[in-house]
Design a protein around this motif. Structure first.
Motif, PDB file in Angstrom:
ATOM      1  N   TYR A   1      17.169  31.347  23.540  1.00 53.71           N
ATOM      2  CA  TYR A   1      18.408  32.097  23.303  1.00 53.71           C
ATOM      3  C   TYR A   1      19.547  31.200  22.822  1.00 53.71           C
ATOM      4  O   TYR A   1      20.711  31.573  22.931  1.00 53.71           O
ATOM      5  CB  TYR A   1      18.811  32.854  24.567  1.00 53.71           C
ATOM      6  CG  TYR A   1      17.878  33.999  24.876  1.00 53.71           C
ATOM      7  CD1 TYR A   1      17.985  35.203  24.190  1.00 53.71           C
ATOM      8  CD2 TYR A   1      16.876  33.873  25.830  1.00 53.71           C
ATOM      9  CE1 TYR A   1      17.133  36.268  24.463  1.00 53.71           C
ATOM     10  CE2 TYR A   1      16.017  34.929  26.107  1.00 53.71           C
ATOM     11  CZ  TYR A   1      16.152  36.118  25.417  1.00 53.71           C
ATOM     12  OH  TYR A   1      15.298  37.159  25.687  1.00 53.71           O
ATOM     13  N   SER A   2      19.209  30.048  22.278  1.00 56.93           N
ATOM     14  CA  SER A   2      20.218  29.134  21.732  1.00 56.93           C
ATOM     15  C   SER A   2      20.375  29.380  20.230  1.00 56.93           C
ATOM     16  O   SER A   2      19.537  30.041  19.612  1.00 56.93           O
ATOM     17  CB  SER A   2      19.800  27.678  21.968  1.00 56.93           C
ATOM     18  OG  SER A   2      18.791  27.302  21.039  1.00 56.93           O
ATOM     19  N   PRO A   3      21.433  28.808  19.630  1.00 54.76           N
ATOM     20  CA  PRO A   3      21.589  28.931  18.169  1.00 54.76           C
ATOM     21  C   PRO A   3      20.427  28.315  17.383  1.00 54.76           C
ATOM     22  O   PRO A   3      20.233  28.663  16.224  1.00 54.76           O
ATOM     23  CB  PRO A   3      22.890  28.175  17.892  1.00 54.76           C
ATOM     24  CG  PRO A   3      23.650  28.252  19.168  1.00 54.76           C
ATOM     25  CD  PRO A   3      22.601  28.198  20.255  1.00 54.76           C
TER      26      PRO A   3
ATOM     27  N   ALA B   1      19.785  33.083  19.199  1.00 61.01           N
ATOM     28  CA  ALA B   1      21.091  33.470  19.741  1.00 61.01           C
ATOM     29  C   ALA B   1      21.833  34.447  18.835  1.00 61.01           C
ATOM     30  O   ALA B   1      22.350  35.466  19.300  1.00 61.01           O
ATOM     31  CB  ALA B   1      21.954  32.236  20.003  1.00 61.01           C
ATOM     32  N   ARG B   2      21.894  34.147  17.562  1.00 62.98           N
ATOM     33  CA  ARG B   2      22.684  34.982  16.643  1.00 62.98           C
ATOM     34  C   ARG B   2      22.116  36.390  16.486  1.00 62.98           C
ATOM     35  O   ARG B   2      22.865  37.359  16.621  1.00 62.98           O
ATOM     36  CB  ARG B   2      22.839  34.294  15.287  1.00 62.98           C
ATOM     37  CG  ARG B   2      23.685  33.051  15.355  1.00 62.98           C
ATOM     38  CD  ARG B   2      25.121  33.403  15.681  1.00 62.98           C
ATOM     39  NE  ARG B   2      25.894  32.187  15.815  1.00 62.98           N
ATOM     40  CZ  ARG B   2      26.950  32.062  16.601  1.00 62.98           C
ATOM     41  NH1 ARG B   2      27.363  33.079  17.310  1.00 62.98           N
ATOM     42  NH2 ARG B   2      27.591  30.929  16.674  1.00 62.98           N
ATOM     43  N   PRO B   3      20.828  36.569  16.200  1.00 60.41           N
ATOM     44  CA  PRO B   3      20.334  37.947  16.083  1.00 60.41           C
ATOM     45  C   PRO B   3      20.407  38.716  17.406  1.00 60.41           C
ATOM     46  O   PRO B   3      20.702  39.906  17.416  1.00 60.41           O
ATOM     47  CB  PRO B   3      18.899  37.799  15.591  1.00 60.41           C
ATOM     48  CG  PRO B   3      18.555  36.369  15.699  1.00 60.41           C
ATOM     49  CD  PRO B   3      19.826  35.596  15.798  1.00 60.41           C
ATOM     50  N   TRP B   4      20.166  38.044  18.516  1.00 60.90           N
ATOM     51  CA  TRP B   4      20.260  38.675  19.836  1.00 60.90           C
ATOM     52  C   TRP B   4      21.690  39.148  20.070  1.00 60.90           C
ATOM     53  O   TRP B   4      21.922  40.289  20.484  1.00 60.90           O
ATOM     54  CB  TRP B   4      19.813  37.670  20.904  1.00 60.90           C
ATOM     55  CG  TRP B   4      19.930  38.155  22.299  1.00 60.90           C
ATOM     56  CD1 TRP B   4      19.035  38.929  22.984  1.00 60.90           C
ATOM     57  CD2 TRP B   4      21.009  37.892  23.205  1.00 60.90           C
ATOM     58  NE1 TRP B   4      19.498  39.155  24.265  1.00 60.90           N
ATOM     59  CE2 TRP B   4      20.703  38.530  24.417  1.00 60.90           C
ATOM     60  CE3 TRP B   4      22.197  37.178  23.109  1.00 60.90           C
ATOM     61  CZ2 TRP B   4      21.550  38.484  25.511  1.00 60.90           C
ATOM     62  CZ3 TRP B   4      23.038  37.130  24.206  1.00 60.90           C
ATOM     63  CH2 TRP B   4      22.715  37.775  25.393  1.00 60.90           C
ATOM     64  N   GLN B   5      22.648  38.283  19.789  1.00 62.48           N
ATOM     65  CA  GLN B   5      24.066  38.604  19.954  1.00 62.48           C
ATOM     66  C   GLN B   5      24.469  39.754  19.020  1.00 62.48           C
ATOM     67  O   GLN B   5      25.179  40.670  19.420  1.00 62.48           O
ATOM     68  CB  GLN B   5      24.891  37.351  19.661  1.00 62.48           C
ATOM     69  CG  GLN B   5      26.378  37.508  19.830  1.00 62.48           C
ATOM     70  CD  GLN B   5      27.114  36.200  19.525  1.00 62.48           C
ATOM     71  OE1 GLN B   5      26.539  35.120  19.531  1.00 62.48           O
ATOM     72  NE2 GLN B   5      28.393  36.314  19.255  1.00 62.48           N
TER      73      GLN B   5
END
Length: 139
Positions: A30-32, A36-40
């Motif tokens: 879940y890091s960049p 991270a970005r698509p999840w966010q």
């Protein structure tokens, strides 16, 4: 006949190690560097919203849940099951229970398919890690 859960049948040290490894892998997942970005984006959260709240409480809660899940996995797997059985059970639980349960939530929450894939993918890795570590753990 109902079997009682015996806490002494749980490989607590193995479960703790498995939870720590899965937690670290989750931090990477879940890091960049990865998702991270698509999840966010799927959640509609801004960077400020991600950083807000009680981050420590979130991480502690997640880690406790991982320890409980690993302990439950240990109980299901049993002592001395071996790596093959651990991988078998990790795939089975990850795909047949966790991913399908998340698919139900994903459908009702009207989230994009990639959001389900990100979360289910991590949980599959999580349970494979549990299976590998607990299956390989010496008696």
């Amino acid at each position: 006949m109902v079997q009682h859960i015996l806490f002494e049948d749980i490989n607590w040290l193995g479960a703790l190690v498995a939870a720590v490894v899965a937690f670290v892998l989750g931090a990477i997942w879940y890091s960049p560097l990865l998702f991270a970005r698509p999840w966010q984006r799927a959640l509609g959260l801004t960077d400020e919203e991600i950083r807000s709240g009680h981050v420590g409480k979130i991480f502690v809660s997640a880690f406790i849940a991982m320890v409980v899940a690993a302990a439950g996995f240990s109980l299901v797997l049993g002592q001395g099951a071996g790596i093959a059985a651990g991988v078998h059970w990790g795939l089975g639980i990850g795909l047949l229970f966790v991913a399908t349960s998340l698919a139900i939530h994903n459908a009702f929450e009207r989230r994009p398919l990639y959001y389900w894939a990100i979360n289910s993918g991590f949980n599959l890795v999580q349970f494979l890690v549990y299976g590998l570590i607990l299956g390989a753990w010496p008696d």
